[in-house]
Enzyme design. Structure first.
Site, PDB file in Angstrom:
ATOM      1  N   CYS A  60       0.835  -1.199   0.000  1.00 19.49           N
ATOM      2  CA  CYS A  60       0.000   0.000   0.000  1.00 19.49           C
ATOM      3  C   CYS A  60       0.871   1.250   0.000  1.00 19.49           C
ATOM      4  CB  CYS A  60      -0.974   0.004   1.175  1.00 19.49           C
ATOM      5  SG  CYS A  60      -0.249   0.311   2.776  1.00 19.49           S
ATOM      6  N   THR A  61       0.240   2.372  -0.202  1.00 20.18           N
ATOM      7  CA  THR A  61       0.924   3.662  -0.209  1.00 20.18           C
ATOM      8  C   THR A  61       0.643   4.380   1.100  1.00 20.18           C
ATOM      9  OG1 THR A  61       0.581   3.797  -2.587  1.00 20.18           O
ATOM     10  CG2 THR A  61       1.194   5.823  -1.479  1.00 20.18           C
TER      11      THR A  61
END
Length: 185
Positions: A60-61
Site C-alpha cells: 500500500c501507499t
C-alpha cells in the site's frame, strides 16, 4: 495482600519499560526528512488480525506529513476487495525523537511507535508495540520510497522482525500491486 498486588504491578511496569527500552530508535532522528510518500512493502505481526488477513494483504501507499503541533499525520491507502480504502492516523510525538504514540479510536488499542532505522531516502523500519484489553502484540513495518526495495533491506526487515520474537509465519513481504497506488495523493 496489598504488598503482593504492588509487587505484581511493579513487575508489570518493569516488563513494559523493558519492552520499550528493547526497541531502538533512530539516532539523531530528523522528523522532517521522514515526510512524503512511502510504500509499505513489509509487514510482520503476531496479532490475530494479521493471522486472519495475511493472505489478503498487498502493498500500500503511505503519506507521512507533519502537523503544526509537530505530530505525524499518517495516511495509508490500500486495496480491500475491489475498493481502495484510506486510513488516517495521528501519531503524537513523545519526549524521545523518533518515538510516537497513537490510540485507535475504533479499537481502543494503544500503540507505541518507534522509527527504528531509516536513511530517509530509501527505507524506514518502524516497530509498534500494541496493547489492548485482550493482550499485546508487536508489529514491524518496512517502508520504501520505491515499490521494489533492495534484497538487503528486505533481509534487514526480516532479521529485525525475528529479533522482536516474530516467526517466519508472522513475517510478510507484501505482494506488489498497482491497485490503489494512483489514488494516494
Amino acid at each position: 495482600m496489598q504488598a503482593t498486588l504492588l509487587s505484581i504491578l511493579g513487575l508489570a511496569l518493569l516488563g513494559t519499560l523493558h519492552a520499550q527500552e528493547s526497541i531502538p530508535v533512530q539516532t539523531d532522528f530528523q522528523q522532517d526528512k521522514l515526510t512524503g510518500r512511502w510504500y509499505s512493502v513489509g509487514l510482520a505481526s503476531n496479532s490475530n488480525w494479521f493471522k486472519e488477513k495475511r493472505h489478503l494483504m498487498k502493498m500500500c501507499t503511505t503519506i507521512i506529513s507533519t502537523t503544526a503541533e509537530g505530530n505525524l499525520e499518517v495516511t495509508s491507502t490500500y486495496p480491500k476487495g475491489d475498493q481502495c480504502v484510506t486510513r488516517n492516523s495521528l501519531y503524537t510525538k513523545t519526549e524521545q525523537p523518533g518515538r510516537f504514540s497513537y490510540t485507535s479510536p475504533r479499537w481502543g488499542s494503544k500503540h507505541n511507535i518507534y522509527v527504528v532505522d531509516t536513511n530517509y531516502e530509501e527505507y524506514a523500519l518502524v516497530a509498534t508495540q500494541i496493547s489492548k484489553s485482550t493482550g499485546s502484540s508487536t508489529m514491524v513495518l518496512l517502508y520504501s520510497r520505491t515499490k521494489e526495495p533492495s534484497p538487503e533491506r528486505l533481509e534487514m526487515f526480516t532479521q529485525f522482525s525475528r529479533e522482536q520474537g516474530l516467526t517466519d509465519d508472522e513475517i510478510l513481504i507484501l505482494p506488489l500491486t498497482d491497485k490503489c497506488m494512483a489514488d494516494a495523493a
